[in-house]
Design a protein around this motif. Structure first.
Motif, PDB file in Angstrom:
ATOM      1  N   MET A  63      42.160  38.841  54.926  1.00  0.00           N
ATOM      2  CA  MET A  63      42.999  38.795  53.724  1.00  0.00           C
ATOM      3  C   MET A  63      44.227  37.904  53.954  1.00  0.00           C
ATOM      4  O   MET A  63      44.593  37.100  53.091  1.00  0.00           O
ATOM      5  CB  MET A  63      43.422  40.211  53.311  1.00  0.00           C
ATOM      6  CG  MET A  63      42.260  41.042  52.775  1.00  0.00           C
ATOM      7  SD  MET A  63      42.725  42.743  52.367  1.00  0.00           S
ATOM      8  CE  MET A  63      43.350  42.531  50.690  1.00  0.00           C
ATOM      9  N   ASP A 107      34.394  44.235  40.397  1.00  0.00           N
ATOM     10  CA  ASP A 107      35.708  44.713  40.834  1.00  0.00           C
ATOM     11  C   ASP A 107      35.741  46.215  41.060  1.00  0.00           C
ATOM     12  O   ASP A 107      36.804  46.816  41.126  1.00  0.00           O
ATOM     13  CB  ASP A 107      36.792  44.272  39.840  1.00  0.00           C
ATOM     14  CG  ASP A 107      36.729  45.049  38.537  1.00  0.00           C
ATOM     15  OD1 ASP A 107      35.709  45.723  38.286  1.00  0.00           O
ATOM     16  OD2 ASP A 107      37.701  44.996  37.776  1.00  0.00           O
ATOM     17  N   ILE A 152      41.945  43.019  57.276  1.00  0.00           N
ATOM     18  CA  ILE A 152      43.355  42.621  57.110  1.00  0.00           C
ATOM     19  C   ILE A 152      43.538  41.151  57.514  1.00  0.00           C
ATOM     20  O   ILE A 152      44.182  40.369  56.806  1.00  0.00           O
ATOM     21  CB  ILE A 152      44.263  43.541  57.962  1.00  0.00           C
ATOM     22  CG1 ILE A 152      44.235  44.973  57.422  1.00  0.00           C
ATOM     23  CG2 ILE A 152      45.682  42.999  58.047  1.00  0.00           C
ATOM     24  CD1 ILE A 152      44.865  45.151  56.053  1.00  0.00           C
ATOM     25  N   VAL A 211      45.116  34.685  51.761  1.00  0.00           N
ATOM     26  CA  VAL A 211      46.414  34.560  51.082  1.00  0.00           C
ATOM     27  C   VAL A 211      47.044  33.209  51.445  1.00  0.00           C
ATOM     28  O   VAL A 211      47.540  32.491  50.571  1.00  0.00           O
ATOM     29  CB  VAL A 211      47.353  35.740  51.442  1.00  0.00           C
ATOM     30  CG1 VAL A 211      48.771  35.462  50.950  1.00  0.00           C
ATOM     31  CG2 VAL A 211      46.832  37.048  50.852  1.00  0.00           C
ATOM     32  N   THR A 233      35.984  38.524  40.699  1.00  0.00           N
ATOM     33  CA  THR A 233      36.829  39.344  41.571  1.00  0.00           C
ATOM     34  C   THR A 233      37.790  38.400  42.290  1.00  0.00           C
ATOM     35  O   THR A 233      37.415  37.282  42.615  1.00  0.00           O
ATOM     36  CB  THR A 233      35.893  40.085  42.561  1.00  0.00           C
ATOM     37  OG1 THR A 233      34.964  40.853  41.795  1.00  0.00           O
ATOM     38  CG2 THR A 233      36.662  40.995  43.491  1.00  0.00           C
ATOM     39  N   PRO A 234      39.039  38.841  42.535  1.00  0.00           N
ATOM     40  CA  PRO A 234      40.002  37.946  43.187  1.00  0.00           C
ATOM     41  C   PRO A 234      39.447  37.325  44.480  1.00  0.00           C
ATOM     42  O   PRO A 234      38.770  38.009  45.254  1.00  0.00           O
ATOM     43  CB  PRO A 234      41.192  38.863  43.487  1.00  0.00           C
ATOM     44  CG  PRO A 234      41.109  39.961  42.469  1.00  0.00           C
ATOM     45  CD  PRO A 234      39.645  40.157  42.210  1.00  0.00           C
ATOM     46  N   TYR A 235      39.765  36.061  44.688  1.00  0.00           N
ATOM     47  CA  TYR A 235      39.301  35.354  45.892  1.00  0.00           C
ATOM     48  C   TYR A 235      39.673  36.118  47.157  1.00  0.00           C
ATOM     49  O   TYR A 235      38.831  36.328  48.047  1.00  0.00           O
ATOM     50  CB  TYR A 235      39.898  33.946  45.916  1.00  0.00           C
ATOM     51  CG  TYR A 235      39.612  33.208  47.193  1.00  0.00           C
ATOM     52  CD1 TYR A 235      38.317  32.805  47.504  1.00  0.00           C
ATOM     53  CD2 TYR A 235      40.628  32.933  48.115  1.00  0.00           C
ATOM     54  CE1 TYR A 235      38.036  32.149  48.694  1.00  0.00           C
ATOM     55  CE2 TYR A 235      40.363  32.271  49.296  1.00  0.00           C
ATOM     56  CZ  TYR A 235      39.065  31.885  49.592  1.00  0.00           C
ATOM     57  OH  TYR A 235      38.791  31.247  50.761  1.00  0.00           O
ATOM     58  N   VAL A 236      40.911  36.563  47.246  1.00  0.00           N
ATOM     59  CA  VAL A 236      41.396  37.252  48.443  1.00  0.00           C
ATOM     60  C   VAL A 236      40.575  38.517  48.701  1.00  0.00           C
ATOM     61  O   VAL A 236      40.258  38.845  49.856  1.00  0.00           O
ATOM     62  CB  VAL A 236      42.900  37.595  48.280  1.00  0.00           C
ATOM     63  CG1 VAL A 236      43.383  38.510  49.394  1.00  0.00           C
ATOM     64  CG2 VAL A 236      43.736  36.321  48.238  1.00  0.00           C
ATOM     65  N   ILE A 237      40.213  39.209  47.639  1.00  0.00           N
ATOM     66  CA  ILE A 237      39.437  40.448  47.774  1.00  0.00           C
ATOM     67  C   ILE A 237      38.003  40.141  48.204  1.00  0.00           C
ATOM     68  O   ILE A 237      37.400  40.869  48.994  1.00  0.00           O
ATOM     69  CB  ILE A 237      39.450  41.229  46.432  1.00  0.00           C
ATOM     70  CG1 ILE A 237      40.897  41.506  45.962  1.00  0.00           C
ATOM     71  CG2 ILE A 237      38.633  42.515  46.526  1.00  0.00           C
ATOM     72  CD1 ILE A 237      41.735  42.347  46.878  1.00  0.00           C
ATOM     73  N   THR A 272      41.486  48.506  46.834  1.00  0.00           N
ATOM     74  CA  THR A 272      41.300  47.063  47.059  1.00  0.00           C
ATOM     75  C   THR A 272      40.294  46.484  46.082  1.00  0.00           C
ATOM     76  O   THR A 272      40.379  45.317  45.710  1.00  0.00           O
ATOM     77  CB  THR A 272      40.892  46.830  48.532  1.00  0.00           C
ATOM     78  OG1 THR A 272      41.937  47.348  49.368  1.00  0.00           O
ATOM     79  CG2 THR A 272      40.694  45.365  48.856  1.00  0.00           C
ATOM     80  N   ARG A 273      39.356  47.296  45.617  1.00  0.00           N
ATOM     81  CA  ARG A 273      38.496  47.017  44.480  1.00  0.00           C
ATOM     82  C   ARG A 273      37.481  45.895  44.669  1.00  0.00           C
ATOM     83  O   ARG A 273      37.761  44.736  44.371  1.00  0.00           O
ATOM     84  CB  ARG A 273      39.321  46.747  43.211  1.00  0.00           C
ATOM     85  CG  ARG A 273      40.499  47.656  42.942  1.00  0.00           C
ATOM     86  CD  ARG A 273      40.193  49.134  42.795  1.00  0.00           C
ATOM     87  NE  ARG A 273      39.059  49.394  41.955  1.00  0.00           N
ATOM     88  CZ  ARG A 273      38.114  50.309  42.254  1.00  0.00           C
ATOM     89  NH1 ARG A 273      38.172  51.031  43.356  1.00  0.00           N
ATOM     90  NH2 ARG A 273      37.113  50.505  41.457  1.00  0.00           N
TER      91      ARG A 273
END
Lengths: 413, 413
Positions: free
Chosen positions: B56, B106, B53, B60, B295-299, B257-258
């Motif tokens: 993340m 992902d 968390i 963000v 895959t998203p940067y945040v993930i 969250t993938r």
């Protein structure tokens, strides 16, 4: 014995942007002092909007507490986002959609590359030329083309729709029988956009010839002219023959955040070999349920925030920022003697090379003499030869500087 | 004319979990007072670990500032995560990997469904029976099977490897010629795991017969017995014949969250029709570069945090929590007279139905009489008939209560 997919071996050389990256890296190594400005790849530079950041923080906190934690979501996307899409992108333009006609994805590149899977294995397709390379390459890799014809710079078996200065870079419907046509409107790479009447002709022809339009409207937020539709579904009857794909990459800066959606209307049908009509909506649903497990919850909340009043205001300000860059490029290069298309309904300027120079030669010249990275038009197809694509996604300062450097080369004096 | 992919029409009925969801919804509507406990779908319930968390939130914030904003990332994943994977999951077990042998995805469902694309269109494959349905369904949809044989409950043209009580639910290498074999170890759904010697035999056979093992080790964190390898690459020579897939869904609670990854060693080769060897690593690279945009940067930052000392400690505590549930299920049902497999190296218990009852009948009985949702073994293949899968991903309280309710039915008295 494990046999490989030999269709991959048809692909000549590298992916366009990988080749550019290599050239830039080599130049940069040889000239470490050069201040290189990148107007090549269509990647955004403005940070995510505050409303989106706030929504992501909130969603991250939810994932950290048992009461609000989310496990597997629906493969099709959460209803909160699907409803926001319908309300924000369609109802406002008088288009009614059911919630199960909208499929949230992890990026338009994935969606556009995979949509072909619901069509037959002997798929025949048409693409604009020049065009975003993924439509073509993904089909090559799944065996829907003949061999690469190095002499002509095309794949055998593909229907190319030439986009030239003569037809305003607007593809005309194919005369051959095809299963699907990829249409990007406003167009990547030429930046030009079809009018309502032109799209009406496309829908009419698709109905007559029973092909499906794969309509990529990734750049719809950049449309400024009132006569250019934002959605293909603004055209009467389009739901029967069109699938629309959208991305948050360019309207909300999601290139590194990854979210997209596909609209497959229930009225849209393909055909079995025996001529029986088959609804495409349940087919794409089945495809997504088997090959995909949904877009991350946090990312879907980010996309939802794009539709909030604050999100819309903040993201539009970024779009306007980029469009100001587009005008700086267009107006600056025109003043320097260039012929420039696009950059009115799109963040892309399509620039004719000076004196009939080849695309890659002009790319090299701009890299070496102006330290500006562009994209050679020929990388998008044979009819892109003689052009470069410049993108408006840099900072305003860099855009002004890049245009000045190119103008200072005085190529038309 | 748009022809559809008629392979989709071979798929009988609904996706297993969709059918279960419908049955549960119908029961729930008819009995709104029933306190239903879900031990069916393999979805986690513990929130994301605090270290994840925190990572993340930090990522963000980076996305909200121009200086630290990230646009398109590498399609293969960021090096920070690829290196963390190598250091955290492989170096610790004496396995050396190059960074470009690791591809961040992902989700393992996407990876495992799409990996077939790099193999030939006349792909012949083997699967364990029973097995996670996506291996099979995805191949049906891309045309790599014959028709559904309703009588036998199998697809023509597929090599099924029976997993029964007699062989300890461990698939044995196929005697037929195949291109690829999907192996899930520890197994979903039976929860059983192959030993080092058993995997050595698989690798040896794959080398002899030149097939590729698609090794899904999504549950490796749940392994407790020392003789069960965590990676196929612990077996000598496996790099030449195996591709390994991993997920963060079960080890770090990423179902919503993938994130996932695929290891395609450079030594791993397939063959052209003329027998020439072709490296699979550049093929999967090309596939990902064309069909996927990262895959998203945040993930990816979230996944990286899993490997931090705090992340490891927190996630392991959750795994132990689930494993305690697995033991509650196993020991409780054994005490009630059931025969139970798995639940030692995996969060799944594979429970024999009482008195030769059919899987779906026992599923219905447990839903109606105990208000417990399970997964019928027959949904995973014909050799799953006569079993149910129970998952350990609920809360401890619910797990205890569910086992008590099932025991109270006194089916063996």
């Amino acid at each position: 014995m494990a046999h490989v997919n030999e269709n991959y071996l048809k692909l000549p050389g590298n992916y366009l942007f990988a080749t550019i990256a290599k050239k830039v890296e080599a130049f940069s190594k040889a000239h470490p002092e050069a201040n290189i400005i990148r107007l090549g790849i269509g990647d955004v530079t403005r940070p995510l909007a505050p409303a989106i950041i706030e929504a992501m923080h909130k969603a991250v906190d939810e994932m950290g507490k048992a009461e609000t934690f989310r496990g597997y979501g629906p493969e099709q996307g959460y209803d909160f986002l699907r409803q926001a899409i319908i309300d924000g992108d369609y109802k406002t333009r008088g288009i009614d959609l059911d919630i199960d006609e909208v499929f949230v994805g992890d990026g338009a590149k994935t969606d556009v590359a995979c949509i072909q899977e619901i069509f037959g294995s002997d798929l025949k397709f048409a693409v604009a030329d020049p065009v975003y390379p993924v439509y073509l390459d993904s089909n090559v890799m799944l065996g829907h083309t003949g061999d690469w014809n190095a002499e002509k710079g095309i794949y055998d078996g593909v229907v190319y729709l030439p986009c030239t200065a003569e037809n305003g870079f607007k593809a005309e419907p194919p005369t051959e029988d095809v299963d699907i046509v990829y249409l990007c409107n406003p167009s990547n790479p030429t930046g030009t956009a079809m009018s309502k009447a032109e799209l009406e002709n496309w829908v009419k022809t698709a109905k007559e010839k029973k092909f499906i339009i794969i309509y990529d409207s990734a750049y719809e937020t950049y449309i400024t002219e009132p006569d250019v539709p934002h959605s293909i579904f603004e055209i009467e009857g389009a739901k029967e023959v069109a699938i629309e794909l959208r991305s948050y990459s360019k309207c909300a800066g999601f290139t590194g955040t990854r979210c997209s959606y596909v609209v497959v209307p229930k009225a849209c049908v393909g055909y079995k070999a025996d001529g029986t009509a088959v609804e495409l909506n349940p087919m794409w649903n089945r495809r997504q349920c088997t090959f995909f497990n949904g877009t991350p919850y946090v990312i879907q909340r980010a996309a939802e925030a794009y539709y909030s009043p604050e999100g819309q205001k903040q993201c539009l300000a970024d779009v306007n920022y980029y469009m100001e860059n587009a005008h700086i490029i267009r107006d600056g290069l025109v003043a320097a003697g260039f012929t420039v298309y696009g950059a009115t309904n799109s963040p892309y300027a399509w620039v004719q090379t000076p004196n009939g120079m080849k695309s890659w030669d002009f790319f090299d010249l701009l890299l070496e003499k102006a330290h500006v990275v562009t994209t050679p038009g020929s990388g998008f197809g044979p009819h892109g030869e003689g052009y470069l694509r410049l993108t408006a996604f840099g900072t305003k300062e860099n855009t002004i500087e890049a245009v000045k450097r190119i103008a200072d080369l005085k190529l038309f004096k």
